[in-house]
Design a protein around this motif. Structure first.
Motif, PDB file in Angstrom:
ATOM      1  N   THR A 282       1.393   6.345  -7.022  1.00 45.31           N
ATOM      2  CA  THR A 282       0.136   7.302  -7.392  1.00 45.31           C
ATOM      3  C   THR A 282       0.664   8.570  -7.569  1.00 45.31           C
ATOM      4  O   THR A 282       0.337   9.353  -8.564  1.00 45.31           O
ATOM      5  N   LYS A 283       1.328   8.918  -6.619  1.00 45.89           N
ATOM      6  CA  LYS A 283       1.947  10.596  -6.600  1.00 45.89           C
ATOM      7  C   LYS A 283       2.865  10.702  -7.822  1.00 45.89           C
ATOM      8  O   LYS A 283       2.626  11.454  -8.407  1.00 45.89           O
TER       9      LYS A 283
ATOM     10  N   ASP B  95      -4.471  12.178   3.005  1.00 46.85           N
ATOM     11  CA  ASP B  95      -5.590  11.733   2.161  1.00 46.85           C
ATOM     12  C   ASP B  95      -6.987  12.368   2.662  1.00 46.85           C
ATOM     13  O   ASP B  95      -7.953  12.617   1.955  1.00 46.85           O
TER      14      ASP B  95
ATOM     15  N   TYR C 267       3.896   5.641   8.205  1.00 47.13           N
ATOM     16  CA  TYR C 267       3.219   5.742   7.010  1.00 47.13           C
ATOM     17  C   TYR C 267       1.824   5.792   6.881  1.00 47.13           C
ATOM     18  O   TYR C 267       1.201   6.600   6.389  1.00 47.13           O
ATOM     19  N   THR C 268       1.362   4.968   7.629  1.00 46.60           N
ATOM     20  CA  THR C 268      -0.392   5.126   7.683  1.00 46.60           C
ATOM     21  C   THR C 268      -0.938   6.196   8.322  1.00 46.60           C
ATOM     22  O   THR C 268      -1.805   6.745   7.885  1.00 46.60           O
TER      23      THR C 268
ATOM     24  N   MET D 104      -0.237   9.039   5.682  1.00 44.54           N
ATOM     25  CA  MET D 104      -1.293   8.558   4.492  1.00 44.54           C
ATOM     26  C   MET D 104      -2.399   9.131   4.816  1.00 44.54           C
ATOM     27  O   MET D 104      -3.526   9.715   4.049  1.00 44.54           O
TER      28      MET D 104
ATOM     29  N   GLY E 132       0.795  -1.273   0.021  1.00 44.55           N
ATOM     30  CA  GLY E 132      -0.122   0.154   0.058  1.00 44.55           C
ATOM     31  C   GLY E 132       0.835   1.329  -0.132  1.00 44.55           C
ATOM     32  O   GLY E 132       0.358   2.324  -0.493  1.00 44.55           O
ATOM     33  N   ILE E 133       1.908   1.182   0.727  1.00 49.08           N
ATOM     34  CA  ILE E 133       2.852   2.341   0.658  1.00 49.08           C
ATOM     35  C   ILE E 133       3.350   2.391  -0.497  1.00 49.08           C
ATOM     36  O   ILE E 133       3.492   3.600  -1.300  1.00 49.08           O
TER      37      ILE E 133
ATOM     38  N   ASP F  64       0.887   4.050  -2.971  1.00 40.90           N
ATOM     39  CA  ASP F  64       0.640   5.499  -2.631  1.00 40.90           C
ATOM     40  C   ASP F  64       1.637   6.291  -3.146  1.00 40.90           C
ATOM     41  O   ASP F  64       1.225   7.380  -4.131  1.00 40.90           O
TER      42      ASP F  64
ATOM     43  N   GLU G 290       8.855   8.755  -0.176  1.00 40.92           N
ATOM     44  CA  GLU G 290       8.015   7.567   0.323  1.00 40.92           C
ATOM     45  C   GLU G 290       8.848   6.287  -0.078  1.00 40.92           C
ATOM     46  O   GLU G 290       8.965   5.270   0.755  1.00 40.92           O
TER      47      GLU G 290
END
Length: 126
Positions: free
Chosen positions: A10-11, A70, A62-63, A66, A3-4, A7, A50
């Motif tokens: 995506t950036k 978000d 990170y969580t 994020m 997931g990290i 993310d 990241e």
């Protein structure tokens, strides 16, 4: 960890899109092309940081970052939509501006997260 990385990717993907379409997207959003480029640079830097720190920072850090980023993104999107519905020219600036500023803050907090006493997770696990 997936997931990290997703993310961050995506950036980076948004950075590429914003750069390639700076003039066209900027025109549609009511922002100058330079702001699109600045946002792209901020997103690229953030995504790179990241990925660079993925093994040296706790997942919890990170969580938190994020979720915070978000949440701000959703709020900026809502604010931008409300401004757009009212006919304001600032809608795109709010949305793109948040992405640029939020990404830089995210990256900066991730870099300093390892410092003892950090508000975002303390020391990294080996």
């Amino acid at each position: 960890m997936a997931g990290i990385i997703a993310d961050a990717c995506t950036k980076v993907f948004l950075a590429v899109i914003y750069t390639a379409g700076a003039a066209a997207l900027g025109h549609r959003l009511g922002v100058e092309a330079w702001l699109m480029i600045a946002c792209a640079a901020a997103l690229l830097i953030c995504g790179g940081i990241e990925i660079g720190y993925v093994r040296s920072r706790p997942v919890r850090t990170y969580t938190r970052l994020m979720v915070t980023y978000d949440t701000g993104w959703v709020l900026a999107t809502i604010a931008g939509l409300l401004l757009a519905w009212q006919g304001s020219n600032a809608a795109g600036e709010v949305w793109i501006g948040y992405q640029a500023a939020g990404a830089i803050v995210f990256a900066a907090l991730l870099v300093v997260a390892r410092a003892p006493g950090s508000a975002f997770g303390g020391t990294a696990s080996p």
